[in-house]
Design a protein around this motif. Structure first.
Motif, PDB file in Angstrom:
ATOM      1  N   UNK A 159      47.845  40.389  25.678  1.00 15.01           N
ATOM      2  CA  UNK A 159      46.608  39.980  26.340  1.00 15.01           C
ATOM      3  C   UNK A 159      46.965  39.521  27.745  1.00 15.01           C
ATOM      4  N   UNK A 160      46.269  40.057  28.749  1.00 16.16           N
ATOM      5  CA  UNK A 160      46.412  39.599  30.123  1.00 16.16           C
ATOM      6  C   UNK A 160      45.083  38.965  30.539  1.00 16.16           C
ATOM      7  N   UNK A 161      45.104  37.702  30.916  1.00 15.83           N
ATOM      8  CA  UNK A 161      43.906  37.008  31.377  1.00 15.83           C
ATOM      9  C   UNK A 161      44.032  36.789  32.876  1.00 15.83           C
ATOM     10  N   UNK A 162      43.145  37.419  33.633  1.00 15.51           N
ATOM     11  CA  UNK A 162      43.163  37.306  35.094  1.00 15.51           C
ATOM     12  C   UNK A 162      42.045  36.369  35.532  1.00 15.51           C
ATOM     13  N   UNK A 163      42.395  35.305  36.286  1.00 15.78           N
ATOM     14  CA  UNK A 163      41.370  34.349  36.687  1.00 15.78           C
ATOM     15  C   UNK A 163      40.829  34.663  38.073  1.00 15.78           C
ATOM     16  N   UNK A 164      39.915  33.812  38.549  1.00 15.03           N
ATOM     17  CA  UNK A 164      39.248  34.087  39.813  1.00 15.03           C
ATOM     18  C   UNK A 164      40.178  33.941  41.014  1.00 15.03           C
ATOM     19  N   UNK A 165      41.353  33.352  40.830  1.00 16.61           N
ATOM     20  CA  UNK A 165      42.345  33.246  41.899  1.00 16.61           C
ATOM     21  C   UNK A 165      43.362  34.380  41.818  1.00 16.61           C
ATOM     22  N   UNK A 166      43.070  35.374  40.955  1.00 13.11           N
ATOM     23  CA  UNK A 166      43.954  36.520  40.731  1.00 13.11           C
ATOM     24  C   UNK A 166      45.317  36.101  40.184  1.00 13.11           C
ATOM     25  N   UNK A 167      45.329  35.016  39.431  1.00  9.78           N
ATOM     26  CA  UNK A 167      46.508  34.629  38.669  1.00  9.78           C
ATOM     27  C   UNK A 167      46.386  35.220  37.273  1.00  9.78           C
TER      28      UNK A 167
END
Length: 213
Positions: free
Chosen positions: A170-178
């Motif tokens: 699972x890759x979770x990408x947040x709004x800061x592109x982390x």
């Protein structure tokens, strides 16, 4: 670890505050076929996991590992073993986060409509809240992308890496592109879980803090 754990709780415990989109219910058939195979006869999961933050240059930072259990409809437990003991337990009504190092327990209502087990086994809820698309084959995995239909403060997108009807990444990408990455191994479908697997009682002497919603 602390930053990664906070994001994990936001994604898997606090849930996504989303509204259903009536204008765009298009489903990628290839992605849906992959998820349907994954969900087939699935009610519970157990796996070993490695978790880390993926830097922009591809380096794995803030590495952690442990064991995860999930069970329909809304139970899960993440037991961090390395480098520090930590526990996240969702019992169907509340989410408990136990930080052994700090001797502190944080508890909050489990009021979300979407958590990881729904994405894996509940087609209706996942299609209600996410755009779902097939992203092709890479690293010997079939990738399915989930994008919230309404803006989430934490989650920009979620990528599921699937092989042989099993969820491997699972890759979770947040709004800061982390990007927060989970790699799963020793996966067990529908393990026999005891009744107390998803129960949590704060140890004596620890501080219990109620999280503010």
């Amino acid at each position: 670890m602390k930053k990664a754990l906070i994001l994990l709780v936001c994604v898997f415990a606090a849930g996504l505050t989303l509204a259903q989109s009536d204008n765009d219910n298009a489903i990628d058939n290839k992605a849906q076929d992959i998820l349907s195979e994954l969900r087939q006869d699935l009610s519970a999961l157990q796996a070993e996991f490695k978790q880390y933050e993926l830097s922009q240059d591809g380096h794995a930072d803030d590495k952690n590992s442990g064991t995860v259990w999930m069970q329909a409809p809304d139970f899960f437990k993440w037991h961090y073993k390395e480098p520090f003991e930590q526990l996240i337990v969702a019992d169907g009504e509340q989410v408990w986060v136990y930080d052994e190092d700090l001797q502190q327990v944080t508890v909050k209502p489990q009021n979300n409509n979407l958590n990881p087990i729904y994405v894996i086994i509940n087609e209706e809820l996942s299609t209600r809240y996410y755009h779902i698309a097939y992203e092709g084959e890479q690293q010997d995995l079939s990738w399915v992308k989930l994008t919230p239909k309404e803006t989430s403060d934490e989650v920009k997108s979620v990528m599921l890496g699937i092989k042989n009807k099993q969820l491997h990444r699972i890759h979770v990408n947040n709004q800061l592109d982390q990007t927060l990455v989970f790699e799963f191994s020793d996966l067990k479908r529908n393990p026999t879980l005891s009744k107390d697997t998803f129960q949590f009682t704060p140890p004596e002497g620890v501080d219990v803090v109620e999280a503010i919603e």
